[in-house]
Design an enzyme around this catalytic site. Structure first.
Site, mmCIF file in Angstrom:
data_model
loop_
_atom_site.group_PDB
_atom_site.id
_atom_site.type_symbol
_atom_site.label_atom_id
_atom_site.label_comp_id
_atom_site.label_asym_id
_atom_site.label_seq_id
_atom_site.Cartn_x
_atom_site.Cartn_y
_atom_site.Cartn_z
ATOM 1 N N CYS A 118 0.897 -1.219 0.030
ATOM 2 C CA CYS A 118 0.065 0.088 0.036
ATOM 3 C C CYS A 118 0.905 1.214 0.153
ATOM 4 O O CYS A 118 0.349 2.360 -0.172
ATOM 5 C CB CYS A 118 -0.937 -0.282 1.301
ATOM 6 S SG CYS A 118 -1.933 -1.592 1.158
ATOM 7 N N HIS A 125 -3.805 6.528 2.560
ATOM 8 C CA HIS A 125 -4.247 5.368 2.018
ATOM 9 C C HIS A 125 -5.522 4.882 2.384
ATOM 10 O O HIS A 125 -5.792 4.797 3.590
ATOM 11 C CB HIS A 125 -2.896 4.079 2.445
ATOM 12 C CG HIS A 125 -3.489 2.961 2.237
ATOM 13 N ND1 HIS A 125 -3.943 2.448 0.741
ATOM 14 C CD2 HIS A 125 -3.637 1.763 2.899
ATOM 15 C CE1 HIS A 125 -4.213 1.105 0.775
ATOM 16 N NE2 HIS A 125 -3.881 0.774 2.160
ATOM 17 N N ASN A 185 -10.091 -1.419 -0.237
ATOM 18 C CA ASN A 185 -8.580 -1.136 -0.158
ATOM 19 C C ASN A 185 -8.071 -1.590 -1.436
ATOM 20 O O ASN A 185 -8.331 -2.596 -1.680
ATOM 21 C CB ASN A 185 -8.072 -1.704 1.045
ATOM 22 C CG ASN A 185 -6.601 -1.732 1.350
ATOM 23 O OD1 ASN A 185 -5.721 -1.234 0.509
ATOM 24 N ND2 ASN A 185 -5.942 -2.113 2.539
#
Ligand code: ACO
Length: 324
Positions: free
Chosen positions: A112, A249, A279
């Site tokens: 990420c 993020h 996500n």
């Protein structure tokens, strides 16, 4: 020496929407559990497209918007933990798909944080004075690596891609950065490793699907990522509210609430879109930046101050402060 600036931003997500209610029909979960713990309501899932297909859509949009030819590109970096294959890289596939025959291309694997690490790397390539135009893309098809029997992870992730065109510029846009890796804590998140049989090895380790110690990762984000955000702000001499937006993020909306409180900034400065996409790992920050530009909250050339921060597998985390 030239500086680097982001001149165009684009994103692409697969068409198919899978809602929390759709997932509740497949596994023991509920819209209430997922939405209240994470903020996520739905995600995009690719049916027949690979990561390079999503990244290629972003690359094409960036070329169209900029008016550049593929031949004008000097490099293509793709941040991903779901490459179509280890070799050729996803970036090499994008290079072939758009015909950018003069560009060198490689992938960056930092989960990420991948887009942040790739953007930082690309900025140095441009600042070297050797290269003038490069694409930096975060792209993932996480639906191909999650265990669809495991409700603790399957509900969290989605597919998508976003990216930027970086150009040489006389004006400084990238101001400060702070990039980190703590491999000693890497077991908190792991994915997709299959040892092949070899006559020289005895035991083969395999863990194909994505595994995550959600609580450990949550705590890491609140402690270590917030510390790095504060450290960068401290070095910049900016008060947190002098930053226009923090593009963090998109893993968990509750996590963003907590980070905003710890930074003492108005939660409105931390935009969120994980409700629509889940996500998307390396793709989450460029998708968010692209949407903020489309809706007019962020404008390229405005001089707005942005903090971008990614965090996740590795463990990795990275913070960039820039004006756009
Ligand atoms: N539906 C219903 N119940 C569930 C589900 C689900 N989808 N998932 C877990 N549960 C249950 C668990 O089984 C557990 O039940 P039990 O108490 O009977 O054992 C209970 O809910 C609580 O589970 P926890 O895992 O403790 O839930 P938590 O409150 O920690 O939330 C979450 C989990 C959302 C994953 C949170 O920890 C989180 O967001 N962590 C951070 C993730 C992150 O930031 N990742 C970023 C990096 S990702 C990358 O790099 C690729």
């Amino acid at each position: 020496m030239p500086f680097a600036r982001i001149s165009h931003v684009a994103h692409y997500v697969p068409e198919q929407i899978v809602t929390n209610t759709d997932l509740a029909a497949m596994m023991d979960t509920s819209d209430e559990w997922i939405a209240s713990r994470t903020g996520i309501r739905e995600r995009r899932i690719s049916q027949n497209q690979q990561t390079s297909d999503l990244a290629t859509e972003v690359a094409k949009q960036l070329l169209t918007r900029s008016g550049l030819e593929a031949q004008d590109l000097d490099f293509i970096l793709v941040a991903t933990i779901t490459p179509d294959s280890m070799m050729p890289s996803t970036a090499a596939r994008v290079q072939a798909n758009i015909g950018a025959s003069k560009a060198f291309a490689f992938d960056i694997t930092a989960a990420c944080s991948g887009f942040i690490f790739a953007l930082s790397t690309a900025e140095k390539l441009i600042a070297s004075g050797i290269y003038k135009h490069g694409l930096v893309i975060g792209a993932e098809v996480l639906s191909k690596v999650v265990d669809w029997q495991d409700r603790r992870t399957a509900v969290l992730f989605g597919d998508g891609a976003g990216g930027v065109l970086l150009e040489a510029s006389p004006e400084r846009q990238f101001l400060l950065e702070s990039l980190h890796t703590d491999g000693a804590r890497g077991e908190a998140l792991k994915s997709s490793y299959q040892g092949l049989a070899s006559p020289f090895s005895v035991e083969q380790e395999s863990h194909l699907s994505l595994e995550m110690d959600g609580r450990a990762v949550f705590d890491f984000a609140i402690r270590d990522v917030v510390a790095s955000l504060k450290e960068v702000l401290g070095r910049s001499d900016l008060a947190p509210d002098e930053v226009d937006y923090f593009l963090l993020h998109q893993a968990n909306n509750r996590m963003l609430d907590k980070m905003a409180r710890k930074l003492s900034v108005d939660r409105k400065k931390l935009p969120a879109n994980m409700m629509r996409y889940g996500n998307t790992s390396a793709a989450s920050i460029p998708i968010l930046l692209s949407e903020c530009i489309e809706e007019g909250t962020i404008t390229i050339g405005s001089g707005q101050r942005l903090v971008l921060a990614g965090f996740g597998g590795g463990l990795t985390w990275g913070v960039l402060l820039l004006t756009i």
